[in-house]
Design a protein around this motif. Structure first.
Motif, short mmCIF file in Angstrom:
data_model
loop_
_atom_site.label_atom_id
_atom_site.label_comp_id
_atom_site.label_asym_id
_atom_site.label_seq_id
_atom_site.Cartn_x
_atom_site.Cartn_y
_atom_site.Cartn_z
N SER A 1 9.52 3.75 4.43
CA SER A 1 9.44 5.04 3.76
C SER A 1 9.13 4.86 2.28
CB SER A 1 10.73 5.83 3.96
OG SER A 1 11.73 5.34 3.12
N GLU A 2 8.40 5.84 1.75
CA GLU A 2 7.93 5.76 0.36
C GLU A 2 9.06 5.53 -0.65
OE1 GLU A 2 5.13 9.28 0.53
OE2 GLU A 2 4.26 8.13 -1.10
N PRO A 3 10.12 6.36 -0.62
CA PRO A 3 11.16 6.14 -1.64
C PRO A 3 11.89 4.81 -1.46
CG PRO A 3 11.77 7.90 -0.13
CD PRO A 3 10.38 7.54 0.19
N ILE B 1 0.85 -1.20 0.00
CA ILE B 1 0.00 0.00 0.00
C ILE B 1 0.88 1.24 0.00
CG2 ILE B 1 -1.77 1.28 1.28
CD1 ILE B 1 -2.62 -1.38 2.54
N ASP B 2 0.57 2.17 -0.90
CA ASP B 2 1.25 3.46 -0.91
C ASP B 2 0.24 4.50 -0.43
OD1 ASP B 2 2.59 5.77 -1.43
OD2 ASP B 2 2.99 5.33 -3.55
N LEU B 3 0.38 4.91 0.80
CA LEU B 3 -0.59 5.84 1.39
C LEU B 3 -0.19 7.25 1.02
CD1 LEU B 3 -1.20 4.67 5.05
CD2 LEU B 3 -2.91 4.92 3.28
N GLY B 4 -0.92 7.85 0.14
CA GLY B 4 -0.54 9.18 -0.32
C GLY B 4 -1.51 10.25 0.13
N THR B 5 -1.02 11.48 0.11
CA THR B 5 -1.84 12.62 0.48
C THR B 5 -3.08 12.72 -0.41
OG1 THR B 5 0.16 13.76 1.06
CG2 THR B 5 -1.79 15.12 0.75
N ILE C 1 13.82 9.87 -5.84
CA ILE C 1 13.09 11.11 -5.54
C ILE C 1 11.61 10.85 -5.81
CG2 ILE C 1 12.88 13.58 -6.10
CD1 ILE C 1 15.64 13.30 -7.51
N ASP C 2 10.78 10.90 -4.79
CA ASP C 2 9.34 10.65 -4.95
C ASP C 2 8.60 11.98 -4.79
OD1 ASP C 2 7.07 8.13 -3.93
OD2 ASP C 2 6.58 10.24 -4.01
N ILE C 3 8.07 12.49 -5.90
CA ILE C 3 7.38 13.78 -5.83
C ILE C 3 5.87 13.53 -5.73
CG2 ILE C 3 7.06 16.03 -6.93
CD1 ILE C 3 9.66 15.48 -8.48
MG LIG Z 1 3.15 9.28 -2.48
#
Ligand SMILES: [Mg+2]
Ligand SMILES: Nc1ncnc2c1ncn2[C@@H]1O[C@H](COP(=O)(O)OP(=O)(O)OP(=O)(O)O)[C@@H](O)[C@H]1O
Length: 346
Positions: free
Chosen positions: A141-143, A15-19, A159-161
């Motif tokens: 962590s995401e990256p 799971i990638d929990l994003g804003t 780099i995860d933007i």
């Molecule tokens: Mg994200």
């Protein structure tokens, strides 16, 4: 045969929990993306219209007039939460897990990505919320998730933007330490805000919103010399008129570059000198913001004093994080999870 049967009862998810968006992939092949928003009907009329007391994702955005909306990951991790926010986070996670279609008697094991420098407090808060829906969960962590998915575990920079944050991580062949990671609070949302103000300044009669700014940026976002003019229809005193927003869009998209370069310079210096050239040759862009045209070239150009620099983009920005999380969940035996991230359950 028996062992096979018991592992059938386990569902592994990443799971990638994003804003702004949360993506989930499962070992059985589910790939779903959900907008990270939860809506509660403002009153009984809304309950009647929607036939529900809670709505998650795009449906919540589509019905926003009747709902009070909660974005539980507004800063990329659970923010300082009210009870309602925490409830919304639970609701979002419940919905996301449901998307992975676990069977009734199945245990759910998952790896979740959060921004690189999410505080311990936030991580444990998040883990607590997983208790209800998952048997065992690990937060990383995401990256790092992206790096794991791409097998770029040493001498690389990821780099995860995202929408809320830009996360940068130096991979050195070990689980990244605190010093190997940077979270910048400038992501896509920041660009939208700058763009929206820049347009309002150039065209005071234009009615500009952040939603509109994002829509234009997602379609035309670029840095560096423009390859085409960005001319869009915007309402000026109520009437739709064509406006050239090329200069404003470039300005807004470029605002995140100096901070990224500065962080890269710091992180590069943290590699052993003999590894620095390889790391500079191995910079990867991920997250929705990596789609901005010209960003790879601009970053390489900004680092040109360092010698040969090579910047690439992930092939699948929407799912690279979640896919990496799933890979980690399935490849790493659960007894080692607590050596890699914060864990609950098991
Ligand atoms: Mg994200
Ligand atoms: N083509 C594009 N050009 C520029 N920006 C884009 C493009 N497509 C998507 N974005 C931006 O990417 C962001 C969403 O990316 P992503 O889904 O990676 O974020 P997130 O994971 O929800 O956020 P975070 O990681 O900060 O929690 C939004 O700001 C969106 O406007």
């Amino acid at each position: 045969m028996q062992a096979q049967k018991s592992s059938d009862k386990q569902l592994f998810v990443g799971i990638d929990l994003g804003t702004s968006r949360t993506s989930i992939v499962s070992r059985r092949g589910v790939r779903t993306m959900v907008r990270s928003v939860v809506g509660y009907p403002k009153d009984i009329i809304g309950v009647k219209i929607l036939n529900s007391t809670v709505v998650v994702g795009q449906e919540a955005l589509d019905n926003h007039p009747y709902l009070s909306l909660h974005f539980p990951l507004a800063d990329g991790v659970l923010k300082e939460t009210s009870e309602k926010d925490e409830q919304a986070a639970r609701e979002l996670l419940r919905h996301v897990i449901r998307c992975a279609e676990p069977q009734a008697d199945e245990q759910v094991f998952g790896v979740l990505g959060v921004p690189a420098r999410a505080s311990l407090f936030n991580r444990s808060q998040l883990l607590k919320i997983t208790e209800e829906t998952m048997t065992m969960a690990m937060v990383v962590s995401e990256p790092f998730m992206v790096a794991y998915g791409l097998d770029k575990l040493k001498n690389s920079l990821i780099i995860d933007i995202g929408a809320g944050t830009t996360d940068i991580c130096a991979m050195k062949g070990t689980v990244p330490s605190h010093n190997d990671q940077v979270t910048l609070l400038k992501g896509g949302n920041y660009i939208d805000e700058v763009f929206s103000h820049a347009v309002a300044e150039s065209y005071p009669d234009v009615q500009m919103t952040r939603f509109l700014a994002q829509k234009i940026k997602d379609k035309y976002g670029f840095v560096g010399e423009p390859t085409q003019e960005v001319v869009v229809s915007l309402r000026s005193n109520g009437k739709p008129l064509l406006h050239d927003v090329t200069r404003e869009l470039r300005f807004a998209c470029e605002t995140i570059i100096p901070d990224i370069l500065e962080s890269l310079e710091t992180l590069v210096a943290g590699f052993d000198p003999e590894d620095q050239a390889e790391a500079l040759n191995n910079i990867v862009l991920a997250g929705g913001g990596c789609n901005m045209i010209g960003l790879d070239t601009a970053l390489a150009e900004g680092l040109k004093e360092y010698g040969k620099v090579h910047v690439t983009r992930v092939a699948d920005p929407d799912f690279a994080g979640a896919a990496g999380a799933l890979k980690l969940a399935t490849e790493l035996p659960t007894e080692y999870w607590n050596q890699v991230g914060d864990v609950i359950g098991g």
